[in-house]
Design a protein around this motif. Structure first.
Motif, mmCIF file in Angstrom:
data_model
loop_
_atom_site.group_PDB
_atom_site.id
_atom_site.type_symbol
_atom_site.label_atom_id
_atom_site.label_comp_id
_atom_site.label_asym_id
_atom_site.label_seq_id
_atom_site.Cartn_x
_atom_site.Cartn_y
_atom_site.Cartn_z
ATOM 1 N N LEU A 30 -34.259 -28.231 40.208
ATOM 2 C CA LEU A 30 -33.905 -28.692 41.529
ATOM 3 C C LEU A 30 -35.184 -28.948 42.301
ATOM 4 C CD1 LEU A 30 -31.699 -29.222 43.646
ATOM 5 C CD2 LEU A 30 -31.903 -26.814 44.320
ATOM 6 N N PHE A 31 -35.405 -30.238 42.652
ATOM 7 C CA PHE A 31 -36.618 -30.594 43.358
ATOM 8 C C PHE A 31 -36.435 -30.391 44.858
ATOM 9 C CE2 PHE A 31 -37.020 -33.007 39.421
ATOM 10 C CZ PHE A 31 -38.336 -32.736 39.082
ATOM 11 N N THR A 32 -37.420 -29.811 45.491
ATOM 12 C CA THR A 32 -37.418 -29.656 46.938
ATOM 13 C C THR A 32 -38.697 -30.240 47.495
ATOM 14 O OG1 THR A 32 -38.415 -27.460 46.783
ATOM 15 C CG2 THR A 32 -35.997 -27.571 46.856
ATOM 16 N N THR A 33 -38.631 -30.722 48.714
ATOM 17 C CA THR A 33 -39.811 -31.300 49.348
ATOM 18 C C THR A 33 -40.219 -30.449 50.533
ATOM 19 O OG1 THR A 33 -38.556 -32.673 50.884
ATOM 20 C CG2 THR A 33 -39.045 -33.622 48.733
ATOM 21 N N SER A 34 -41.518 -30.431 50.768
ATOM 22 C CA SER A 34 -42.022 -29.779 51.964
ATOM 23 C C SER A 34 -41.985 -30.782 53.102
ATOM 24 C CB SER A 34 -43.460 -29.301 51.718
ATOM 25 O OG SER A 34 -44.284 -30.412 51.358
ATOM 26 N N ALA A 35 -42.265 -30.331 54.312
ATOM 27 C CA ALA A 35 -42.323 -31.260 55.442
ATOM 28 C C ALA A 35 -43.396 -32.297 55.139
ATOM 29 C CB ALA A 35 -42.643 -30.507 56.719
ATOM 30 N N PRO A 36 -43.047 -33.593 55.131
ATOM 31 C CA PRO A 36 -44.005 -34.601 54.679
ATOM 32 C C PRO A 36 -45.140 -34.818 55.669
ATOM 33 C CG PRO A 36 -42.041 -35.652 55.556
ATOM 34 C CD PRO A 36 -41.757 -34.175 55.538
ATOM 35 N N THR A 37 -46.275 -35.174 55.103
ATOM 36 C CA THR A 37 -47.371 -35.680 55.915
ATOM 37 C C THR A 37 -47.164 -37.177 56.060
ATOM 38 O OG1 THR A 37 -48.879 -33.988 55.073
ATOM 39 C CG2 THR A 37 -49.866 -35.943 56.098
ATOM 40 N N ASN A 69 -47.408 -37.724 52.098
ATOM 41 C CA ASN A 69 -47.449 -36.620 51.136
ATOM 42 C C ASN A 69 -46.177 -35.785 51.276
ATOM 43 O OD1 ASN A 69 -48.003 -34.509 49.445
ATOM 44 N ND2 ASN A 69 -49.932 -33.935 50.431
ATOM 45 N N TYR A 70 -45.362 -35.809 50.201
ATOM 46 C CA TYR A 70 -44.110 -35.051 50.201
ATOM 47 C C TYR A 70 -44.204 -33.778 49.362
ATOM 48 C CZ TYR A 70 -41.563 -38.765 52.595
ATOM 49 O OH TYR A 70 -41.116 -39.659 53.527
ATOM 50 N N GLY A 71 -45.396 -33.491 48.852
ATOM 51 C CA GLY A 71 -45.579 -32.261 48.093
ATOM 52 C C GLY A 71 -45.023 -32.292 46.689
ATOM 53 N N LEU A 72 -44.756 -33.480 46.146
ATOM 54 C CA LEU A 72 -44.283 -33.593 44.767
ATOM 55 C C LEU A 72 -44.680 -34.958 44.218
ATOM 56 C CD1 LEU A 72 -41.590 -35.577 45.093
ATOM 57 C CD2 LEU A 72 -40.544 -33.446 45.834
ATOM 58 N N GLN A 73 -44.650 -35.063 42.895
ATOM 59 C CA GLN A 73 -45.026 -36.296 42.213
ATOM 60 C C GLN A 73 -43.819 -37.233 42.135
ATOM 61 O OE1 GLN A 73 -48.153 -37.141 41.161
ATOM 62 N NE2 GLN A 73 -48.813 -35.248 42.153
ATOM 63 N N THR A 74 -43.779 -38.182 43.036
ATOM 64 C CA THR A 74 -42.692 -39.159 43.029
ATOM 65 C C THR A 74 -43.126 -40.394 43.779
ATOM 66 O OG1 THR A 74 -40.348 -39.522 43.573
ATOM 67 C CG2 THR A 74 -41.650 -38.280 45.160
ATOM 68 N N THR A 137 -33.403 -43.747 46.305
ATOM 69 C CA THR A 137 -32.653 -44.982 46.510
ATOM 70 C C THR A 137 -31.893 -44.976 47.827
ATOM 71 O OG1 THR A 137 -30.778 -44.060 45.286
ATOM 72 C CG2 THR A 137 -32.386 -45.356 44.032
ATOM 73 N N GLN A 138 -31.686 -43.798 48.411
ATOM 74 C CA GLN A 138 -30.988 -43.706 49.691
ATOM 75 C C GLN A 138 -31.940 -43.643 50.872
ATOM 76 O OE1 GLN A 138 -27.630 -44.000 49.766
ATOM 77 N NE2 GLN A 138 -27.849 -44.297 47.557
ATOM 78 N N ASN A 139 -33.250 -43.785 50.589
ATOM 79 C CA ASN A 139 -34.278 -43.768 51.642
ATOM 80 C C ASN A 139 -34.177 -42.519 52.523
ATOM 81 O OD1 ASN A 139 -35.476 -46.276 50.909
ATOM 82 N ND2 ASN A 139 -33.774 -47.330 51.908
ATOM 83 N N GLY A 140 -34.156 -41.357 51.867
ATOM 84 C CA GLY A 140 -34.060 -40.099 52.591
ATOM 85 C C GLY A 140 -35.421 -39.563 53.000
ATOM 86 N N VAL A 141 -35.405 -38.556 53.863
ATOM 87 C CA VAL A 141 -36.604 -37.853 54.336
ATOM 88 C C VAL A 141 -37.631 -38.850 54.871
ATOM 89 C CG1 VAL A 141 -38.188 -35.948 53.862
ATOM 90 C CG2 VAL A 141 -36.204 -36.295 52.376
ATOM 91 N N THR A 142 -37.286 -39.538 55.932
ATOM 92 C CA THR A 142 -38.174 -40.556 56.493
ATOM 93 C C THR A 142 -39.276 -39.918 57.338
ATOM 94 O OG1 THR A 142 -36.788 -40.851 58.444
ATOM 95 C CG2 THR A 142 -36.345 -42.276 56.556
ATOM 96 N N SER A 143 -40.401 -40.621 57.395
ATOM 97 C CA SER A 143 -41.525 -40.170 58.201
ATOM 98 C C SER A 143 -42.294 -41.393 58.676
ATOM 99 C CB SER A 143 -42.441 -39.246 57.387
ATOM 100 O OG SER A 143 -43.502 -38.768 58.184
ATOM 101 N N ALA A 144 -42.513 -41.485 59.981
ATOM 102 C CA ALA A 144 -43.146 -42.671 60.569
ATOM 103 C C ALA A 144 -44.632 -42.450 60.801
ATOM 104 C CB ALA A 144 -42.467 -43.034 61.880
ATOM 105 N N SER A 145 -45.414 -43.463 60.548
ATOM 106 C CA SER A 145 -46.853 -43.427 60.770
ATOM 107 C C SER A 145 -47.174 -43.597 62.258
ATOM 108 C CB SER A 145 -47.527 -44.539 59.972
ATOM 109 O OG SER A 145 -47.303 -45.795 60.600
#
Length: 379
Positions: A30-37, A69-74, A137-145
């Protein structure tokens, strides 16, 4: 033979049982992501850009950013957004990319984004840009520059298609650039794929090859052309059918639309569904105004001409219109208008027709239906 069948059945059953057993033992991670940079968008090396309406495929801007940076290789998705305000109240997406941190946008792409963001053509305006990252594919966990800004001078992007009649049943005959004018189809004000024409179509002899017409995309050119999907000779006059085009659907010319007797007809064609109808129109008792004038803040008064073939059609060629509005005013003082720019249905006492970009226009009006079309010549 029976023993072989039983042996095969037993082996197959064991295989299916093992497959089901393995499927119940799910050891997937089960992959989890940290708060993205968030991605970091670099500033441009300029502050102003004037878009060239001629070389629209040339590169306009290149955007570069540090990856999120989402803290995982993807692979990370990136959407390039533009807005006319720093808060991105109504952002528009100009392009998307995956796994890359740079993109070059063409003149046409930036111009379209500026227009969609609400910037006026032929005026300097400020455009804001940012990068929005997401995953999957669902464009989840968005983060704006961060956002950057620059001034842009857009040209007008005329996105509509215009079509013209040719044939022995209509005004120009088989002349693709008649001095008598090739009447246009009137584009629907709310559906840019739908076109209408109500007017006189002649077939005085009742001959199979009379009362015919086709549709051209440009006057003076035989292709692209549109007609009945049936080949010429098999194209019996019909009240409905399918359309075909050269080169829209095929390499050869399509058949002809047609009527068996002279009268007023309404021709409707939909370039999305590729269907048409051609049905009689009752013009009994219909009268035309004694004169018709284009009036409004966009131009000095312009007297319109009646088409000699069909007096219910009015036109004015190469009319210079500036941003503002126009109406069609009869000799009796009645004004016809609509809130729809470029094309629509005018009504007596209706709103003024908005003119949103300066150009020379061919203007047409049908007093049977109130339909009008303003065709820019240079856009």
């Amino acid at each position: 033979m029976m023993k072989n069948i039983k042996r095969f059945s037993a082996v197959a059953f064991i295989g299916i049982f093992i497959l089901l057993l393995n499927s119940c033992d799910d050891n997937s991670e089960l992959f989890t992501t940290s708060a993205p940079t968030a991605p970091n968008l670099a500033e441009l090396g300029f502050t102003d850009i004037e878009l060239d309406a001629v070389n629209t495929n040339n590169p306009a801007i290149t955007l570069n950013w540090a990856e999120a940076n989402y803290g995982l290789q993807t692979s990370t998705n990136y959407a390039i957004q533009f807005s006319n305000d720093a808060e991105f109240t109504a952002p528009v997406v100009a392009a998307t990319t995956t796994g890359r941190t740079t993109i070059t946008l063409s003149v046409n792409e930036v111009n379209a984004a500026a227009g969609n963001a609400g910037l006026n053509p032929f005026e300097w305006g400020t455009l804001y840009a940012r990068i929005v990252s997401s995953l999957g594919t669902q464009n989840g966990v968005t983060s704006a520059s961060n956002s950057i800004q620059f001034r842009v001078y857009p040209y007008f992007n005329y996105t509509f298609d215009d079509y013209f009649l040719v044939g022995n049943g209509v005004a120009p005959g088989w002349d693709n650039d008649s001095a008598n004018q090739n009447p246009p189809l009137f584009r629907d004000g709310s559906d840019s794929n739908l076109y209408h024409y109500t007017g006189l179509i002649q077939n005085g002899s009742g001959d199979y090859n009379e009362g015919r017409f086709k549709i051209l995309e440009s006057t003076g050119m035989w292709q692209p052309q549109w007609g009945d999907s049936r080949n010429e000779g098999s194209d019996d006059p019909s009240e409905s059918g399918d359309i075909a085009g050269n080169p829209g659907t095929q390499s050869g010319d399509p058949g002809r639309f047609g009527v068996t007797s002279t009268g007023y007809y309404t021709f409707t064609i939909n370039f999305a569904t590729r269907k048409y109808t051609l049905v009689p129109f009752d013009a009994t008792g219909a009268t035309s105004p004694s004169s018709l004038t284009i009036q409004g803040s966009s131009t000095a008064d312009v007297t319109m001409n009646q088409l000699s073939f069909d007096g219910h059609l009015w036109y004015a060629k190469s009319v210079r219109l500036t941003p503002g509005d126009v109406k069609f005013t009869t000799g009796a003082g009645t004004s016809w208008g609509s809130a729809s720019s470029f094309s629509g249905v005018a009504t007596a006492g209706g709103e003024a027709i908005p003119v949103i970009v300066e150009d020379d226009y061919d203007v047409w009006f049908n007093d049977l239906t109130g339909r009008y079309i303003l065709i820019p010549i240079n856009l």
